[in-house]
Design a protein around this motif. Sequence first.
Motif, short mmCIF file in Angstrom:
data_model
loop_
_atom_site.label_atom_id
_atom_site.label_comp_id
_atom_site.label_asym_id
_atom_site.label_seq_id
_atom_site.Cartn_x
_atom_site.Cartn_y
_atom_site.Cartn_z
N GLN A 14 6.45 45.02 -37.90
CA GLN A 14 5.59 44.90 -36.72
C GLN A 14 6.40 44.39 -35.55
O GLN A 14 7.25 43.51 -35.71
CB GLN A 14 4.43 43.96 -37.00
N LEU A 15 6.15 44.97 -34.39
CA LEU A 15 6.85 44.60 -33.17
C LEU A 15 5.82 44.24 -32.11
O LEU A 15 4.88 45.02 -31.88
CB LEU A 15 7.71 45.76 -32.67
N VAL A 16 6.02 43.10 -31.46
CA VAL A 16 5.09 42.66 -30.42
C VAL A 16 5.89 42.33 -29.17
O VAL A 16 6.71 41.41 -29.18
CB VAL A 16 4.27 41.44 -30.88
N GLU A 17 5.63 43.10 -28.10
CA GLU A 17 6.32 42.87 -26.83
C GLU A 17 5.55 41.88 -25.97
O GLU A 17 4.33 41.80 -26.04
CB GLU A 17 6.48 44.17 -26.03
N SER A 18 6.29 41.20 -25.12
CA SER A 18 5.68 40.32 -24.12
C SER A 18 6.63 40.21 -22.94
O SER A 18 7.81 40.57 -23.04
CB SER A 18 5.38 38.93 -24.71
N GLY A 19 6.09 39.72 -21.82
CA GLY A 19 6.94 39.45 -20.66
C GLY A 19 6.80 40.43 -19.51
O GLY A 19 7.44 40.24 -18.47
N GLY A 20 6.01 41.47 -19.67
CA GLY A 20 5.84 42.40 -18.57
C GLY A 20 5.01 41.80 -17.45
O GLY A 20 4.49 40.70 -17.57
N TRP A 69 7.57 51.08 -33.67
CA TRP A 69 7.33 50.91 -32.24
C TRP A 69 6.35 49.77 -31.98
O TRP A 69 5.40 49.55 -32.75
CB TRP A 69 6.75 52.19 -31.65
N GLY A 70 6.57 49.09 -30.88
CA GLY A 70 5.58 48.13 -30.41
C GLY A 70 4.52 48.84 -29.60
O GLY A 70 4.57 50.05 -29.39
N GLN A 71 3.57 48.05 -29.10
CA GLN A 71 2.44 48.63 -28.38
C GLN A 71 2.74 48.88 -26.90
O GLN A 71 1.99 49.59 -26.22
CB GLN A 71 1.21 47.70 -28.49
N GLY A 72 3.83 48.31 -26.42
CA GLY A 72 4.23 48.51 -25.03
C GLY A 72 3.77 47.40 -24.12
O GLY A 72 2.75 46.76 -24.36
N THR A 73 4.55 47.18 -23.06
CA THR A 73 4.20 46.21 -22.03
C THR A 73 4.49 46.81 -20.66
O THR A 73 5.53 47.43 -20.46
CB THR A 73 4.95 44.88 -22.25
N GLN A 74 3.56 46.64 -19.75
CA GLN A 74 3.67 47.26 -18.43
C GLN A 74 4.58 46.45 -17.52
O GLN A 74 4.43 45.23 -17.40
CB GLN A 74 2.29 47.38 -17.78
N VAL A 75 5.51 47.14 -16.88
CA VAL A 75 6.36 46.55 -15.84
C VAL A 75 6.10 47.31 -14.55
O VAL A 75 6.26 48.54 -14.52
CB VAL A 75 7.85 46.62 -16.22
N THR A 76 5.70 46.60 -13.52
CA THR A 76 5.44 47.22 -12.23
C THR A 76 6.29 46.53 -11.18
O THR A 76 6.24 45.31 -11.01
CB THR A 76 3.96 47.10 -11.85
N VAL A 77 7.11 47.33 -10.49
CA VAL A 77 7.97 46.81 -9.43
C VAL A 77 7.43 47.33 -8.10
O VAL A 77 7.49 48.53 -7.82
CB VAL A 77 9.43 47.25 -9.63
N SER A 78 6.90 46.42 -7.31
CA SER A 78 6.25 46.82 -6.08
C SER A 78 6.17 45.64 -5.12
O SER A 78 6.03 44.50 -5.55
CB SER A 78 4.84 47.35 -6.36
N SER A 79 6.26 45.96 -3.84
CA SER A 79 6.10 44.92 -2.83
C SER A 79 4.65 44.83 -2.37
O SER A 79 4.30 43.99 -1.55
CB SER A 79 7.03 45.19 -1.64
#
Length: 117
Positions: free
Chosen positions: A3-9, A107-117
Amino acid sequence: QVQLVESGGGLVQPGGSLRLSCAFSGSIFSFHAMAWYRQAPGRQRELVAGITSGNDESYADSVKGRFAISRHTANYTAILQMNKLESEDTAVYYCNAKSDYSGTEYWGQGTQVTVSS
């Protein structure tokens, strides 16, 4: 079963930094290569960075010099440090583990990364 768990997005401004973490469980961490992939809307999933069980690192050309992958056996964690983020880095980031012996991928479930001003 691995099992894989992502965090930090999250949301970050251009030029900023984020640190993604992937917690691994269910098997022996040292017997797996680890990698980070990402998928932006309307695009195919792509490899961002990988690290073998022997700590050999590889990176997509688009992130070389900005991102760093590491693995920490003590706590079964893979880290993706992302610096100098650009809007093009916006995507869902997925952690991947691949067994050195069977080739099975997880695979993990994914974490969203959004780069925006």
